[in-house]
Design a protein around this motif. Structure first.
Motif, PDB file in Angstrom:
ATOM      1  N   UNK A   1     -20.285 -94.135  -8.207  1.00 38.81           N
ATOM      2  CA  UNK A   1     -19.245 -93.340  -7.555  1.00 38.81           C
ATOM      3  C   UNK A   1     -18.027 -94.216  -7.242  1.00 38.81           C
ATOM      4  N   UNK A   2     -18.278 -95.428  -6.738  1.00 39.72           N
ATOM      5  CA  UNK A   2     -17.180 -96.335  -6.407  1.00 39.72           C
ATOM      6  C   UNK A   2     -16.456 -96.805  -7.663  1.00 39.72           C
ATOM      7  N   UNK A   3     -17.206 -97.071  -8.725  1.00 36.24           N
ATOM      8  CA  UNK A   3     -16.592 -97.478  -9.997  1.00 36.24           C
ATOM      9  C   UNK A   3     -15.706 -96.360 -10.522  1.00 36.24           C
TER      10      UNK A   3
ATOM     11  N   UNK B   1     -10.135 -94.213 -11.552  1.00 34.64           N
ATOM     12  CA  UNK B   1      -9.063 -93.234 -11.380  1.00 34.64           C
ATOM     13  C   UNK B   1      -7.764 -93.937 -10.977  1.00 34.64           C
ATOM     14  N   UNK B   2      -7.869 -94.945 -10.117  1.00 35.26           N
ATOM     15  CA  UNK B   2      -6.673 -95.616  -9.614  1.00 35.26           C
ATOM     16  C   UNK B   2      -6.214 -96.793 -10.469  1.00 35.26           C
ATOM     17  N   UNK B   3      -7.128 -97.481 -11.119  1.00 35.04           N
ATOM     18  CA  UNK B   3      -6.753 -98.694 -11.856  1.00 35.04           C
ATOM     19  C   UNK B   3      -6.788 -98.538 -13.371  1.00 35.04           C
TER      20      UNK B   3
ATOM     21  N   UNK C   1      -5.115 -88.560 -12.957  1.00 36.19           N
ATOM     22  CA  UNK C   1      -3.925 -88.415 -12.113  1.00 36.19           C
ATOM     23  C   UNK C   1      -2.738 -89.097 -12.795  1.00 36.19           C
ATOM     24  N   UNK C   2      -1.676 -88.347 -12.971  1.00 32.76           N
ATOM     25  CA  UNK C   2      -0.533 -88.837 -13.742  1.00 32.76           C
ATOM     26  C   UNK C   2       0.144 -90.066 -13.127  1.00 32.76           C
TER      27      UNK C   2
ATOM     28  N   UNK D   1      -2.971 -96.069 -19.718  1.00 33.09           N
ATOM     29  CA  UNK D   1      -3.389 -95.076 -20.703  1.00 33.09           C
ATOM     30  C   UNK D   1      -2.210 -94.562 -21.526  1.00 33.09           C
ATOM     31  N   UNK D   2      -1.028 -94.494 -20.934  1.00 30.34           N
ATOM     32  CA  UNK D   2       0.153 -94.087 -21.700  1.00 30.34           C
ATOM     33  C   UNK D   2       0.493 -95.134 -22.757  1.00 30.34           C
ATOM     34  N   UNK D   3       0.380 -96.400 -22.404  1.00 28.36           N
ATOM     35  CA  UNK D   3       0.642 -97.483 -23.373  1.00 28.36           C
ATOM     36  C   UNK D   3      -0.406 -97.472 -24.485  1.00 28.36           C
ATOM     37  N   UNK D   4      -1.655 -97.194 -24.136  1.00 27.01           N
ATOM     38  CA  UNK D   4      -2.735 -97.143 -25.123  1.00 27.01           C
ATOM     39  C   UNK D   4      -2.524 -95.965 -26.083  1.00 27.01           C
TER      40      UNK D   4
END
Length: 103
Positions: free
Chosen positions: A35-37, A42-44, A90-91, A97-100
């Motif tokens: 859950x923590x991972x 989501x944030x990193x 979350x945008x 992810x945008x660079x990937x």
């Protein structure tokens, strides 16, 4: 998400300077840890996880469990360190992810 070789190479280069933010110890990978991972993904989007010497889980087993349970990609396994990536839903956190996606 299936990653191409070029995308994996980019993610490895981005993760090179990172230090592991999670450690898997003798209790292995618990539901709470998953859950923590997931929250950190989501944030990193990209980070490292290290396996301590006293763990009974092999790096391959840990990678399979993370990929299966969290639908994340383990980009690389270096000894007892895993490089994990998952595009954030979350945008405002979708920098990597945008660079990937452009590659």
């Amino acid at each position: 998400m299936n990653l191409t070789g070029k995308q994996k190479r980019y993610l490895r280069s981005q993760a090179h300077h990172l230090t592991p933010i999670f450690q898997i110890g003798k209790s292995g990978i618990t539901e709470e840890m998953l859950k923590q991972i997931n929250e950190a993904l989501v944030k990193r989007e990209l980070f490292k996880i290290s396996l301590l010497q006293n763990t009974m889980v092999t790096p391959q087993e840990a990678a399979e469990m993370i990929e299966e349970k969290l639908d994340a990609n383990v980009v690389q396994i270096i000894g007892k360190i895993l490089v994990v990536f998952k595009a954030s839903p979350k945008e405002k956190y979708q920098e990597i992810s945008k660079a990937v996606a452009k590659l």
